[in-house]
Every structure is written in structure tokens, then in C-alpha cells.
Design a protein around this motif. Structure first.
Motif, PDB file in Angstrom:
ATOM      1  N   ALA A 139       0.888  -1.185  -0.022  1.00 41.45           N
ATOM      2  CA  ALA A 139       0.035  -0.061  -0.234  1.00 41.45           C
ATOM      3  C   ALA A 139       0.808   1.384   0.164  1.00 41.45           C
ATOM      4  O   ALA A 139       2.131   1.164  -0.034  1.00 41.45           O
ATOM      5  N   ASN A 140       0.097   2.358  -0.134  1.00 44.74           N
ATOM      6  CA  ASN A 140       0.915   3.690   0.295  1.00 44.74           C
ATOM      7  C   ASN A 140       0.052   4.210   1.363  1.00 44.74           C
ATOM      8  O   ASN A 140      -0.807   3.813   1.812  1.00 44.74           O
ATOM      9  N   VAL A 141       1.133   5.048   2.430  1.00 43.12           N
ATOM     10  CA  VAL A 141       0.679   5.501   3.487  1.00 43.12           C
ATOM     11  C   VAL A 141       1.341   7.195   3.558  1.00 43.12           C
ATOM     12  O   VAL A 141       1.954   7.491   2.682  1.00 43.12           O
ATOM     13  N   VAL A 142       0.580   7.832   4.083  1.00 42.05           N
ATOM     14  CA  VAL A 142       0.841   9.337   4.264  1.00 42.05           C
ATOM     15  C   VAL A 142       1.166   9.520   5.564  1.00 42.05           C
ATOM     16  O   VAL A 142       0.507   9.459   6.573  1.00 42.05           O
ATOM     17  N   ARG A 143       2.307  10.329   5.769  1.00 41.05           N
ATOM     18  CA  ARG A 143       3.045  10.789   7.306  1.00 41.05           C
ATOM     19  C   ARG A 143       3.389  12.297   7.019  1.00 41.05           C
ATOM     20  O   ARG A 143       4.458  12.296   6.022  1.00 41.05           O
ATOM     21  N   TRP A 144       2.847  13.416   7.365  1.00 34.73           N
ATOM     22  CA  TRP A 144       3.214  14.838   7.097  1.00 34.73           C
ATOM     23  C   TRP A 144       4.682  15.050   7.557  1.00 34.73           C
ATOM     24  O   TRP A 144       4.556  15.913   8.543  1.00 34.73           O
ATOM     25  N   GLU A 145       5.700  14.640   7.013  1.00 35.94           N
ATOM     26  CA  GLU A 145       6.964  14.933   7.408  1.00 35.94           C
ATOM     27  C   GLU A 145       7.250  16.590   7.422  1.00 35.94           C
ATOM     28  O   GLU A 145       6.813  17.078   6.470  1.00 35.94           O
ATOM     29  N   LEU A 146       7.970  16.942   8.389  1.00 35.52           N
ATOM     30  CA  LEU A 146       8.308  18.403   8.394  1.00 35.52           C
ATOM     31  C   LEU A 146       9.503  18.768   7.469  1.00 35.52           C
ATOM     32  O   LEU A 146       9.415  19.820   6.835  1.00 35.52           O
ATOM     33  N   ARG A 147      10.409  17.759   7.404  1.00 38.04           N
ATOM     34  CA  ARG A 147      11.634  17.869   6.437  1.00 38.04           C
ATOM     35  C   ARG A 147      11.664  16.659   5.567  1.00 38.04           C
ATOM     36  O   ARG A 147      12.308  15.815   5.733  1.00 38.04           O
ATOM     37  N   PRO A 148      10.689  16.858   4.480  1.00 36.87           N
ATOM     38  CA  PRO A 148      10.622  15.583   3.439  1.00 36.87           C
ATOM     39  C   PRO A 148      11.828  15.308   2.679  1.00 36.87           C
ATOM     40  O   PRO A 148      12.728  16.469   2.340  1.00 36.87           O
ATOM     41  N   ARG A 149      12.265  14.258   2.315  1.00 33.74           N
ATOM     42  CA  ARG A 149      13.461  13.970   1.572  1.00 33.74           C
ATOM     43  C   ARG A 149      13.167  12.904   0.622  1.00 33.74           C
ATOM     44  O   ARG A 149      12.593  11.702   1.224  1.00 33.74           O
ATOM     45  N   MET A 150      13.591  12.811  -0.440  1.00 35.46           N
ATOM     46  CA  MET A 150      13.046  12.146  -1.709  1.00 35.46           C
ATOM     47  C   MET A 150      13.678  10.392  -1.254  1.00 35.46           C
ATOM     48  O   MET A 150      14.548  10.208  -0.643  1.00 35.46           O
ATOM     49  N   PHE A 151      12.555   9.430  -1.087  1.00 34.58           N
ATOM     50  CA  PHE A 151      12.680   8.174  -0.805  1.00 34.58           C
ATOM     51  C   PHE A 151      12.807   7.928   0.852  1.00 34.58           C
ATOM     52  O   PHE A 151      12.258   7.054   1.287  1.00 34.58           O
ATOM     53  N   LEU A 152      13.613   8.873   1.271  1.00 33.77           N
ATOM     54  CA  LEU A 152      13.848   8.575   2.967  1.00 33.77           C
ATOM     55  C   LEU A 152      12.733   8.973   3.551  1.00 33.77           C
ATOM     56  O   LEU A 152      12.320   8.501   4.923  1.00 33.77           O
ATOM     57  N   ARG A 153      12.105  10.017   3.579  1.00 29.13           N
ATOM     58  CA  ARG A 153      11.090  10.685   4.262  1.00 29.13           C
ATOM     59  C   ARG A 153       9.994  11.508   3.243  1.00 29.13           C
ATOM     60  O   ARG A 153       9.628  12.494   3.648  1.00 29.13           O
ATOM     61  N   ASN A 154       9.673  10.636   2.410  1.00 24.92           N
ATOM     62  CA  ASN A 154       8.375  11.195   1.554  1.00 24.92           C
ATOM     63  C   ASN A 154       7.172  11.223   2.582  1.00 24.92           C
ATOM     64  O   ASN A 154       6.970  10.795   3.382  1.00 24.92           O
ATOM     65  N   ARG A 155       6.342  12.538   2.078  1.00 27.28           N
ATOM     66  CA  ARG A 155       5.097  12.395   2.845  1.00 27.28           C
ATOM     67  C   ARG A 155       4.041  11.569   2.360  1.00 27.28           C
ATOM     68  O   ARG A 155       3.197  10.960   3.214  1.00 27.28           O
TER      69      ARG A 155
END
Length: 479
Positions: A139-155
Motif C-alpha cells: 500500500a501507500n501511506v501518508v505521514r506529514w513529514e516536516l522535512r521531507p526527503r526523496m525516498f527517505l522521508r516522503n510524505r
């Protein structure tokens, strides 16, 4: 496009800039219209497909079955497990309007699926004969990261999440460690990442879990990357969602549940574990193209090499090798070589008129420093062996790097020095307040208590209290 436009900042100059430039220049991702949400381009998505296919096979071989659960979860579901909602509250994306009207109850875009799956487990489980229930979801999930980073911390990110229910703690713990073993094997055997499996400290546990386990990888800047986690939930979620079963004795009992996940951040791990100043270095098992054939020649000569190049590619493909022919005759060979180095292709074959006349092609490996003639007749077998050797070499190289940058420490001065460039193996008291002090001063956090760490007693490296775990803990700065 000139070569300097394709190049990336050297790792030694700015590792973060190197990474951020590379994921775009290698055409793995692009920015989506919503900040922090990526478009995964075909080359990057193929890497995910290869990882996913291997993982899915292993999950099914252990008796789990795939299902799918809704993207939107009633807010009240999350509130039924207090620690869970508290842990995720800052990261939640909430839907309040739909169909032109305000909703009676806000809906949460899933950050993970324990709650909705718990609700379904309560419906599906009635007897001990229904257990264990072994589910997995892609699945896909959503977490509203304050400092998103490609692959590592995408929202928004892609992952698998396993959710299981068991008769007792012993069976659920076997499942928790089975998932951890699965992640360790995938990381090492497919991604060539020498991860360390271990247990998280209490302060680093998943919200609502009784015990959390992790596999931690070391990136080429010495930082740690949490690359997969497995959680024993006890009966916390079973009590919140009334997941009960009738035991053999006739008594009602609460099920013991687990959850575990590995996500597309593994691709970020692959990039940072193996990449160099020329670009990506891809393990053959995750490379969209394991071999690229580059026809050599100018004008009509280059056109004439296309047919034999495709014939060679066809034989490689029939041998199970993922191969691509670079047909861009308007570009120079030098540009193509640099381009495929940037994209991390493990093996490149050059085929020119002289090579063809000699019945050979020139082979270059991504980390090699020269070119080797390869017989066209024996190319499929030779390249299959080269790819296996390259995969093994990457794991050995990354293991050596990790070991060289992991240091047992006994003093605070040694600790602060070790975490600047890698990991510190330190005794620790287990107090969250002490962990917080260490993080505030050094940015290092306890990554895990290694499962295979030798027994050792002593004093906490920071505060001097007795150590809590009977072994050293890995500390490091992390992504």
C-alpha cells in the motif's frame, strides 16, 4: 547535455547535496505538485518492483496472504489506542470535507493500518482455530513529514505492512523475529546492505508496541538508516478493538498481534550504501538494466552495429539477464559511458566493428578500472558470473566500510568522536532522559541493541549508571 551538467557534487564535499542531486539526475524521481510527495520515474519504480517481487515471494513462502484495506480511517479508530494516536498525531493528514459537505467524523489518511486491520480481525477471529491470522498489505501511506526527503522521508511512500494475530506471546514473538529475519535476508541478499538486526530501546519503540525490532544499515557518510521494523504489540490493539478468541479451554482470550514493515526508503539505502562520486552503484538484483550494450561507431558504422548489438542482447535476455541496447546514435560513446555510470548499471558492453570481427565485446564493470574482452559466444555465461561476483563484492565492500566505521567506546570523549563519522558501540543505562541528553549534545540516538552482541556489563558511557541491556548498544546519527 554536457558532462558537467550530468555530474554530481562529490560525497566528500557535501553528502546531502550529492544524494539530492543524484536521485533527480539519475531519473529515479521528480517533484510532485504537492511538496514532499514524489513522482517515482520508471527507472526508480523498476527498482522498487524488483525489491517488491522478491519480498512478496518471501512473504508468501512463510504462509502469509495479501489483502487490501481502506486508505481512509475514521478518526475514532486511532483514538481507541491512546499511545498509537499520540505517537502519530503530528504526522496525520486529515480529510474533513467530501462530496461538497463537511463530514460528520474526520477521516485520517492512513499513516499505518493497525487500527483498521484490528477492526477487521475482531470480525474474522472467533476461535483459536482461526489463529494464527497472517496478513500482508502492499500500500501507500501518508505521514506529514516536516522535512521531507526523496525516498527517505516522503510524505507519501510505498511499503508493505504485515499484520498478524496469535494465540499467545510466544507465537507472536516467533512471528516478530521471523519478519526481522526476512528483512535481514532481503537487505543483505538483494540490496547488498549489511544491516544489523536488533531491538529498539523503550524510547525508540513504535507507538503502541510492547517491543520493536529493527534492521539498521550504515550509509557511506557513516549515518544509520532504519531499513525495516518489526513490532510485537502484545494485546494492546486486541483490547482496543476487541480481538478475542475462544481458547481450547472454552475461555475468551485476547489475541497477541504483530506488525512489521519495509518501505521504499530501502531504495534510498541502496543509493547511500553503494553510490560514489560518479553516481549510482546498483546491486545487480535491483538494477533495472544489469547489462547495457553500447554500439560503437560513427554515422553509418554505428547504425550497422545495431543489429549485432540486438542479437547479443537477445541471447543475454534468454539467459535471464536484464539487458538494454543504447540506440542513441546521435550521442558520443563517452557521453553514453558517463550516463550509464551515473545510472549505476553494473556491467557495460561495448561492441564496435573491430570487436565484432574478433568475435568479442569489451566489458566494463561499474567499479572496475579497465576493459576486458569477452567472447560473444560465451557472453551469457560469463556475464551471469560477473553479475553474481559484483553482487557479492558490493556486500563485502559495504560490510568492510561498516566495520571500519564502528567503534567500541568506553569514554564520553571516545563516544563523541566515534559518532562524527560512524557508529559507537557503547554501554548505556537505558534511561530515556540520558538518551535525550546524548541526542542533544551529539545528534546521535540509540539505533538498536544488536541481537548478536556479546554479553557485557559495565557503566553507562554518558551518566555512569549501571548498563541496562547486558551488551553494548549501537549509537549513531541517523536519517
Amino acid at each position: 547535455m554536457a558532462r558537467d551538467e550530468r555530474g554530481v557534487t562529490p560525497q566528500s564535499e557535501d553528502f546531502s547535496a550529492w544524494y539530492n542531486e543524484l536521485v533527480f539526475k539519475a531519473e529515479l524521481v521528480d517533484r510532485g505538485p504537492v511538496q514532499g510527495m514524489a513522482v517515482i520515474r520508471p527507472y526508480g519504480y523498476r527498482m522498487w518492483e524488483l525489491l517488491q517481487a522478491d519480498m512478496d515471494r518471501r512473504i508468501k513462502e512463510t504462509g502469509h496472504v495479501n489483502a487490501y484495506f481502506p486508505l481512509l480511517i475514521p478518526e475514532s479508530y486511532l483514538r481507541r489506542e491512546a499511545e498509537h494516536v499520540e505517537g502519530f498525531a503530528p504526522e496525520l493528514a486529515v480529510v474533513t470535507h467530501a462530496g461538497g459537505k463537511e463530514l460528520d467524523e474526520p477521516l485520517i489518511v492512513r499513516p499505518t493500518s493497525e487500527t483498521v486491520i484490528g477492526e477487521m480481525m475482531a470480525k474474522w477471529i472467533s476461535s483459536y482455530r482461526d489463529l494464527p491470522l497472517l496478513l500482508n498489505q502492499w500500500a501507500n501511506v501518508v505521514r506529514w513529514e516536516l522535512r521531507p526527503r526523496m525516498f527517505l522521508r516522503n510524505r507519501e511512500f510505498l511499503w508493505q505492512e504485515g499484520h498478524t494475530a496469535h494465540v499467545d506471546e510466544a507465537d507472536a514473538m516467533r512471528e516478530t523475529l521471523l519478519a526481522l529475519d526476512l528483512y535481514t535476508a532481503v537487505a543483505r541478499e538483494v540490496a547488498a546492505m549489511p544491516v544489523v538486526p536488533g531491538e529498539k530501546t523503550a524510547g525508540e519503540r513504535f507507538p503502541g508496541a510492547r517491543r520493536t525490532y529493527t534492521v539498521e544499515g550504515m550509509m557511506r557518510d557513516g549515518r544509520a538508516l532504519q531499513s525495516g521494523t518489526s513490532h510485537y504489540m502484545g494485546t494492546n490493539f486486541a483490547k482496543a478493538f476487541d480481538v478475542q478468541y475462544t481458547a481450547d479451554s472454552g475461555e475468551l482470550e485476547y489475541a497477541h498481534t504483530t506488525s512489521w514493515g519495509m518501505s521504499i526508503r530501502m531504495l534510498g539505502g541502496v543509493i547511500m550504501t553503494h553510490g560514489d562520486d560518479k553516481g549510482l552503484v546498483l546491486p545487480p538484483l535491483l538494477a533495472p538494466y544489469q547489462v547495457v550494450v553500447v554500439p560503437i561507431g560513427r554515422g553509418e558504422q554505428a547504425e550497422q552495429m545495431l543489429a549485432p548489438a540486438h542479437e547479443l542482447a537477445g541471447r543475454l535476455q534468454r539467459a535471464g539477464i536484464r539487458v538494454h541496447v543504447d540506440t542513441r546514435t546521435h550521442l558520443s560513446p563517452g557521453f553514453k559511458f558517463n550516463d550509464w555510470e551515473l545510472r549505476g548499471v553494473p556491467v557495460r558492453l561495448e561492441l564496435g566493428p573491430r570487436d565484432l570481427a574478433a568475435g568479442t565485446a569489451l566489458m566494463s564493470t561499474r567499479l572496475g578500472d579497465g576493459k576486458t574482452p569477452v567472447s560473444l559466444d560465451s557472453a551469457p555465461a560469463r556475464l551471469a558470473a560477473e553479475l553474481t561476483a559484483f553482487q557479492d563484492m558490493l556486500l563485502a565492500r559495504a560490510t568492510e566500510f561498516r566495520d571500519q566505521h564502528t567503534r567500541p567506546v568506553s569514554t564520553w570523549a571516545e563516544f563523541t568522536e566515534a559518532v562524527k563519522t560512524g557508529w559507537a558501540l557503547a554501554l548505556h543505562c537505558g534511561q530515556p532522559s540520558c538518551e535525550d541528553e546524548i541526542k542533544a549534545e551529539t545528534s546521535a540516538t540509540p539505533r538498536c541493541i544488536p541481537l548478536d552482541g556479546p554479553h557485557e556489563e559495565g557503566r553507562c558511557v554518558r551518566c555512569g549508571l549501571p548498563s541496562a541491556y547486558g551488551k553494548r548498544v549501537i549509537f549513531g546519527r541517523a536519517y
